[in-house]
Design a protein around this motif. Structure first.
Motif, PDB file in Angstrom:
ATOM      1  N   VAL A  27       1.077  -1.285  -0.073  1.00 27.23           N
ATOM      2  CA  VAL A  27       0.025  -0.006  -0.266  1.00 27.23           C
ATOM      3  C   VAL A  27       1.065   1.344  -0.169  1.00 27.23           C
ATOM      4  CG1 VAL A  27      -2.045   1.231   1.232  1.00 27.23           C
ATOM      5  CG2 VAL A  27      -1.467  -0.633   1.345  1.00 27.23           C
ATOM      6  N   ALA A  28       0.788   2.267  -0.693  1.00 32.17           N
ATOM      7  CA  ALA A  28       1.228   3.234  -1.252  1.00 32.17           C
ATOM      8  C   ALA A  28       0.323   4.461   0.135  1.00 32.17           C
ATOM      9  CB  ALA A  28       1.490   3.889  -2.710  1.00 32.17           C
ATOM     10  N   LEU A  29       1.275   5.666  -0.184  1.00 30.47           N
ATOM     11  CA  LEU A  29       0.884   6.758   0.743  1.00 30.47           C
ATOM     12  C   LEU A  29       0.574   7.386  -0.870  1.00 30.47           C
ATOM     13  CD1 LEU A  29       3.956   8.617   2.673  1.00 30.47           C
ATOM     14  CD2 LEU A  29       1.286   6.930   3.349  1.00 30.47           C
ATOM     15  N   ALA A  89      -2.172  -7.216  12.279  1.00 30.83           N
ATOM     16  CA  ALA A  89      -1.705  -8.183  12.316  1.00 30.83           C
ATOM     17  C   ALA A  89      -0.509  -8.364  12.129  1.00 30.83           C
ATOM     18  CB  ALA A  89      -2.201  -9.518  12.078  1.00 30.83           C
ATOM     19  N   ASP A  90      -0.190  -7.588  11.774  1.00 29.62           N
ATOM     20  CA  ASP A  90       1.637  -8.171  11.496  1.00 29.62           C
ATOM     21  C   ASP A  90       2.274  -6.779  11.988  1.00 29.62           C
ATOM     22  OD1 ASP A  90       0.714  -5.996   9.369  1.00 29.62           O
ATOM     23  OD2 ASP A  90       1.294  -7.002   7.726  1.00 29.62           O
ATOM     24  N   GLN A  91       1.635  -5.981  13.173  1.00 28.95           N
ATOM     25  CA  GLN A  91       2.220  -4.510  13.121  1.00 28.95           C
ATOM     26  C   GLN A  91       2.230  -3.396  12.527  1.00 28.95           C
ATOM     27  OE1 GLN A  91       4.899  -6.353  17.058  1.00 28.95           O
ATOM     28  NE2 GLN A  91       3.132  -6.630  17.880  1.00 28.95           N
ATOM     29  N   LEU A  92       1.707  -3.059  11.562  1.00 29.84           N
ATOM     30  CA  LEU A  92       0.690  -2.549  10.777  1.00 29.84           C
ATOM     31  C   LEU A  92      -0.069  -1.759  10.861  1.00 29.84           C
ATOM     32  CD1 LEU A  92       2.604  -3.907   7.388  1.00 29.84           C
ATOM     33  CD2 LEU A  92       4.149  -3.463   9.175  1.00 29.84           C
ATOM     34  N   THR A  93       0.525  -0.146  11.197  1.00 34.58           N
ATOM     35  CA  THR A  93      -0.522   0.693  10.823  1.00 34.58           C
ATOM     36  C   THR A  93      -0.608   1.523   9.888  1.00 34.58           C
ATOM     37  OG1 THR A  93      -0.525   0.086  13.707  1.00 34.58           O
ATOM     38  CG2 THR A  93      -1.999   2.487  12.645  1.00 34.58           C
ATOM     39  N   TYR A  94      -1.943   1.954   9.479  1.00 34.44           N
ATOM     40  CA  TYR A  94      -2.169   2.739   8.421  1.00 34.44           C
ATOM     41  C   TYR A  94      -3.121   3.900   8.498  1.00 34.44           C
ATOM     42  CZ  TYR A  94      -0.722  -0.895   5.225  1.00 34.44           C
ATOM     43  OH  TYR A  94       0.184  -1.684   4.508  1.00 34.44           O
ATOM     44  N   LYS A  95      -2.837   5.111   8.290  1.00 33.16           N
ATOM     45  CA  LYS A  95      -3.732   6.506   8.764  1.00 33.16           C
ATOM     46  C   LYS A  95      -4.491   6.673   7.605  1.00 33.16           C
ATOM     47  CE  LYS A  95      -2.957  11.330  11.184  1.00 33.16           C
ATOM     48  NZ  LYS A  95      -2.273  11.907  11.551  1.00 33.16           N
ATOM     49  N   VAL A  96      -4.903   6.978   8.368  1.00 36.74           N
ATOM     50  CA  VAL A  96      -6.298   7.381   6.880  1.00 36.74           C
ATOM     51  C   VAL A  96      -6.843   8.557   7.286  1.00 36.74           C
ATOM     52  CG1 VAL A  96      -8.676   6.596   5.850  1.00 36.74           C
ATOM     53  CG2 VAL A  96      -7.035   4.979   6.149  1.00 36.74           C
ATOM     54  N   SER A  97      -7.327   9.764   6.203  1.00 37.99           N
ATOM     55  CA  SER A  97      -7.388  10.548   6.307  1.00 37.99           C
ATOM     56  C   SER A  97      -8.325  11.086   4.532  1.00 37.99           C
ATOM     57  CB  SER A  97      -6.188  12.046   5.965  1.00 37.99           C
ATOM     58  OG  SER A  97      -7.087  13.511   6.460  1.00 37.99           O
ATOM     59  N   ALA A  98      -9.830  11.212   5.093  1.00 35.55           N
ATOM     60  CA  ALA A  98     -10.326  11.278   3.735  1.00 35.55           C
ATOM     61  C   ALA A  98     -10.975  10.304   3.053  1.00 35.55           C
ATOM     62  CB  ALA A  98     -10.304  12.720   3.235  1.00 35.55           C
ATOM     63  N   GLY A  99     -10.412   8.906   3.493  1.00 33.58           N
ATOM     64  CA  GLY A  99     -10.355   7.858   2.610  1.00 33.58           C
ATOM     65  C   GLY A  99      -8.905   7.410   2.235  1.00 33.58           C
ATOM     66  N   THR A 100      -7.831   8.340   2.214  1.00 31.78           N
ATOM     67  CA  THR A 100      -6.917   7.938   1.702  1.00 31.78           C
ATOM     68  C   THR A 100      -5.946   7.658   2.976  1.00 31.78           C
ATOM     69  OG1 THR A 100      -7.393   9.401  -0.258  1.00 31.78           O
ATOM     70  CG2 THR A 100      -5.058   8.950   0.027  1.00 31.78           C
ATOM     71  N   VAL A 101      -5.181   7.414   2.151  1.00 29.83           N
ATOM     72  CA  VAL A 101      -3.845   5.987   3.415  1.00 29.83           C
ATOM     73  C   VAL A 101      -2.130   7.675   3.298  1.00 29.83           C
ATOM     74  CG1 VAL A 101      -1.973   4.448   3.189  1.00 29.83           C
ATOM     75  CG2 VAL A 101      -3.735   4.217   3.043  1.00 29.83           C
ATOM     76  N   VAL A 102      -2.625   8.090   3.971  1.00 35.08           N
ATOM     77  CA  VAL A 102      -1.546   9.492   3.953  1.00 35.08           C
ATOM     78  C   VAL A 102      -0.526   8.883   5.176  1.00 35.08           C
ATOM     79  CG1 VAL A 102      -3.368  10.740   4.125  1.00 35.08           C
ATOM     80  CG2 VAL A 102      -3.455  10.480   6.459  1.00 35.08           C
ATOM     81  N   GLY A 103       0.324   7.778   5.665  1.00 34.55           N
ATOM     82  CA  GLY A 103       0.354   7.495   6.790  1.00 34.55           C
ATOM     83  C   GLY A 103       0.897   6.350   7.268  1.00 34.55           C
ATOM     84  N   PHE A 104       1.688   5.584   7.709  1.00 35.54           N
ATOM     85  CA  PHE A 104       1.736   4.200   7.572  1.00 35.54           C
ATOM     86  C   PHE A 104       2.829   4.116   8.980  1.00 35.54           C
ATOM     87  CE2 PHE A 104       4.867   3.663   4.588  1.00 35.54           C
ATOM     88  CZ  PHE A 104       4.478   4.030   2.879  1.00 35.54           C
ATOM     89  N   ALA A 105       2.877   3.298   9.739  1.00 39.82           N
ATOM     90  CA  ALA A 105       3.764   2.814  11.075  1.00 39.82           C
ATOM     91  C   ALA A 105       4.392   1.645  10.769  1.00 39.82           C
ATOM     92  CB  ALA A 105       2.742   3.240  11.825  1.00 39.82           C
ATOM     93  N   ILE A 106       5.653   1.470  11.520  1.00 41.39           N
ATOM     94  CA  ILE A 106       5.982  -0.447  11.290  1.00 41.39           C
ATOM     95  C   ILE A 106       6.167  -0.515  13.163  1.00 41.39           C
ATOM     96  CG2 ILE A 106       7.550   0.072  10.899  1.00 41.39           C
ATOM     97  CD1 ILE A 106       7.400  -2.757   9.513  1.00 41.39           C
TER      98      ILE A 106
END
Length: 180
Positions: A27-29, A89-106
């Motif tokens: 998944v891309a920003l 589950a794999d300890q990845l987090t996706y931050k969403v704004s207005a239905g769009t991925v704007v950040g991720f964390a591992i």
């Protein structure tokens, strides 16, 4: 061609990183939040949730402002159309704004083991470079760790001073990642 972070964790140590060239878990920003593989999502957070109950060995429960219990699918659907977080589950987090991925964390063992050779904050600084901003985290007068912000990579790297390890890296639209 996009660089998959999970296949190349070393790129996370770059003080400058073009986030338009990387993806996390495919998944891309800037991608639609619906592109996060639904089968991997274990929890979600959105403005629809007024009350949450969960934790270690406790099934998550979500409630709206009227007290109605929500299903995880309802919360995921709302998050992917609005704002919030998708936790996998794999300890990845996706931050969403207005239905769009704007950040991720591992976070988690994959990250800690990859950077396990860094056993001091000084070694961390040599590997990652001097941050644009470092913030000490203290509790009860004890140094717990550092939040290291690299604005050229829109990145925050958390260093745990007790366990001497990298515990989290987030990229993109999280507070502090783009400067003061």
């Amino acid at each position: 061609m996009m660089i998959e972070i999970l296949d190349n964790l070393d790129i996370l140590s770059r003080p400058r990183l073009d986030l338009t060239t990387v993806e996390l878990g495919g998944v891309a920003l800037g991608a639609a939040a619906t592109s996060v593989p639904r089968r991997s999502i274990t929890e979600a957070q959105s403005s629809l949730v007024a009350r949450y109950r969960g934790g270690t060995d406790i099934d998550s429960e979500y409630f709206d402002s009227g007290g109605r219990q929500l299903t995880l699918d309802e919360v995921i659907d709302h998050t992917t159309r609005s704002d919030g977080f998708l936790y996998c589950a794999d300890q990845l987090t996706y931050k969403v704004s207005a239905g769009t991925v704007v950040g991720f964390a591992i976070r988690g063992p994959r990250l800690s083991s990859h950077f396990a050779h860094l056993t001091s904050y000084e070694e961390f600084l040599i590997a990652f470079g001097r941050p644009d901003r470092a913030q000490e985290n203290e509790a009860y007068g004890e140094l717990m760790g550092y939040d290291n912000y690299y604005w050229g990579a829109q990145k925050n790297v958390k260093w745990d001073a007790w366990d001497h390890r990298v515990t989290l890296i987030n990229l993109g639209g999280f507070g502090g990642n783009t400067g003061p």
